[in-house]
Design a protein around this motif. Sequence first.
Motif, short mmCIF file in Angstrom:
data_model
loop_
_atom_site.label_atom_id
_atom_site.label_comp_id
_atom_site.label_asym_id
_atom_site.label_seq_id
_atom_site.Cartn_x
_atom_site.Cartn_y
_atom_site.Cartn_z
N PRO A 174 0.79 -1.24 0.00
CA PRO A 174 0.00 0.00 0.00
C PRO A 174 0.82 1.29 0.00
O PRO A 174 0.30 2.34 -0.37
N GLN A 175 2.09 1.25 0.42
CA GLN A 175 2.92 2.45 0.47
C GLN A 175 3.73 2.67 -0.80
O GLN A 175 4.45 3.66 -0.90
N SER A 176 3.64 1.77 -1.75
CA SER A 176 4.45 1.87 -2.96
C SER A 176 3.95 3.00 -3.86
O SER A 176 2.80 3.44 -3.78
N LEU A 177 4.84 3.46 -4.73
CA LEU A 177 4.47 4.48 -5.70
C LEU A 177 3.36 3.98 -6.61
O LEU A 177 2.39 4.71 -6.89
N LEU A 178 3.45 2.74 -7.05
CA LEU A 178 2.43 2.19 -7.95
C LEU A 178 1.07 2.16 -7.27
O LEU A 178 0.05 2.46 -7.89
N ALA A 179 1.05 1.81 -5.98
CA ALA A 179 -0.21 1.80 -5.24
C ALA A 179 -0.80 3.20 -5.16
O ALA A 179 -2.01 3.39 -5.33
N SER A 180 0.05 4.19 -4.91
CA SER A 180 -0.44 5.57 -4.84
C SER A 180 -0.99 6.03 -6.19
O SER A 180 -2.00 6.73 -6.24
N ILE A 181 -0.33 5.63 -7.28
CA ILE A 181 -0.82 5.97 -8.62
C ILE A 181 -2.18 5.34 -8.87
O ILE A 181 -3.12 6.00 -9.33
N PHE A 182 -2.30 4.05 -8.55
CA PHE A 182 -3.55 3.35 -8.80
C PHE A 182 -4.69 3.91 -7.94
O PHE A 182 -5.82 4.03 -8.40
N LYS A 183 -4.39 4.25 -6.69
CA LYS A 183 -5.43 4.84 -5.84
C LYS A 183 -5.85 6.21 -6.39
O LYS A 183 -7.03 6.56 -6.36
#
Length: 469
Positions: A174-183
């Motif tokens: 959940p803290q990854s850059l990809l997770a932030s992009i998807f959220k």
Amino acid sequence: MRKFIVLICSLFCCNALLAQGYNISVQVKNYKNGYFYLGHYMGKQTYLVDSALVDANGNAVIKGTKALPGGIYMIVMPKKDRYFEILLDKQQTFSVSNDTADFIHHATFKNSPENETFYAYNKYLFTESKASEKVKTDYAAAKTPADTANVRNEQEALTQRIQDYRNNIIAKNPQSLLASIFKGMREPAVPPMPKKADGTLDSTYPYRYYKAHYWDDFNLSDGRLVRTPILETRLEKYFKTLVQIHPDSVIAECDMLISKAKKDREMYKYILWWCTYTYEQSQYMGFDAVFVHLVEKYYVSGQTEWLTEEQKNKIISRAYAMAPNLIGQPAAPLVLQDPAGKPISLYKIPSKYTVLVFWDPTCGHCKTEIPRIDSAYNASWKKRGVTILGIKTEGTKEEWTQYIAEHKLQWVNAWDPQYTSNYRRLYDVYSTPVVYLLDEKKKIVAKRLGVEQLDGFLTHLESLSPNKK
């Protein structure tokens, strides 16, 4: 082909970078010379930040002593005509090999699990592209409501599969850059419309709910999202489709977002810049008030410490040029002279409407527009209670008076030979012609209009008049 910008504006320079630096080994098949470039997004724009020479074995190492801010970056080929994206976050020492035949399927990473996940996702999207094409084909072939409903179900199923894939990545890291992009890419799920007191469905509910929850999953405290295209995309959609087209509404929304973004310096800088730039250049008349507000609240008060004094003063000077002539404000007083040298005062001209025309008898554009303005004035504006105050800005007195005589301009013609009125600053006259429309009390109701726009505006004002029969 994407255009890459080599110089980065100091507005986005990051001073709080990590100390370990970056070291990216790059190998792309068939390249034995030239340079590989490292670029990144800043909103939708792309900027080049570094480069490395390709050796005889096709290898290049792009490295620096300070770590780069997180975001979506790209490895750009020597001719700057092709590129493939990579993610940069905490882990900035890794290697990548690729092949121009297919950047998605041939990308191989070492020591970069997040980029492996990123490219697994890209490969998954490629597999779903066939389903997407089928939806388009089925939609074009749909002939009955049942066909359309089936296509809609196909599209919803496809969208849900992709969202499930993204949600799985979010759940695992959940803290990854990809997770932030998807959220940040998530759309609010709008519940069914509730019923009003009279039993009918509340048709305004979907809009109100969607707007209220638009930013729920977008982390405005994550500066990594500045270096992705999704932030600018979200901002554009929000202000174009969800915010009421009125300066006061836009000002409130800009302040709200800037306030939420203050937890992260990069996010704050970008959103403030985007709002400032967007509304300085707005296509809607009167929205320069948004620009002036932002400058007075954030720039004048010293909340833009990353700017040089020269940069800040340039922005502030532009706002001060706009401030005296905002829509709804009383027009600045003007005391001028007619061709005979007699004084003319703007506020002593009795008229239902006053059209100010700043013009130059030697200006090519003026030579086209002034006759059109005069024709409309004689045809209908004069009957509507319009007085035109034409103000010479350039050219000699002889050129001016000759033009007036030749074209029989029955206006209130004036000039300011000693430039004591300061009209250029007060009315932001930096080109000609410039046209303002004032009401009976000399309040600015419109500005920078063409003939057709001004005619339509006068018609609209008359339709609102309480004395209209």
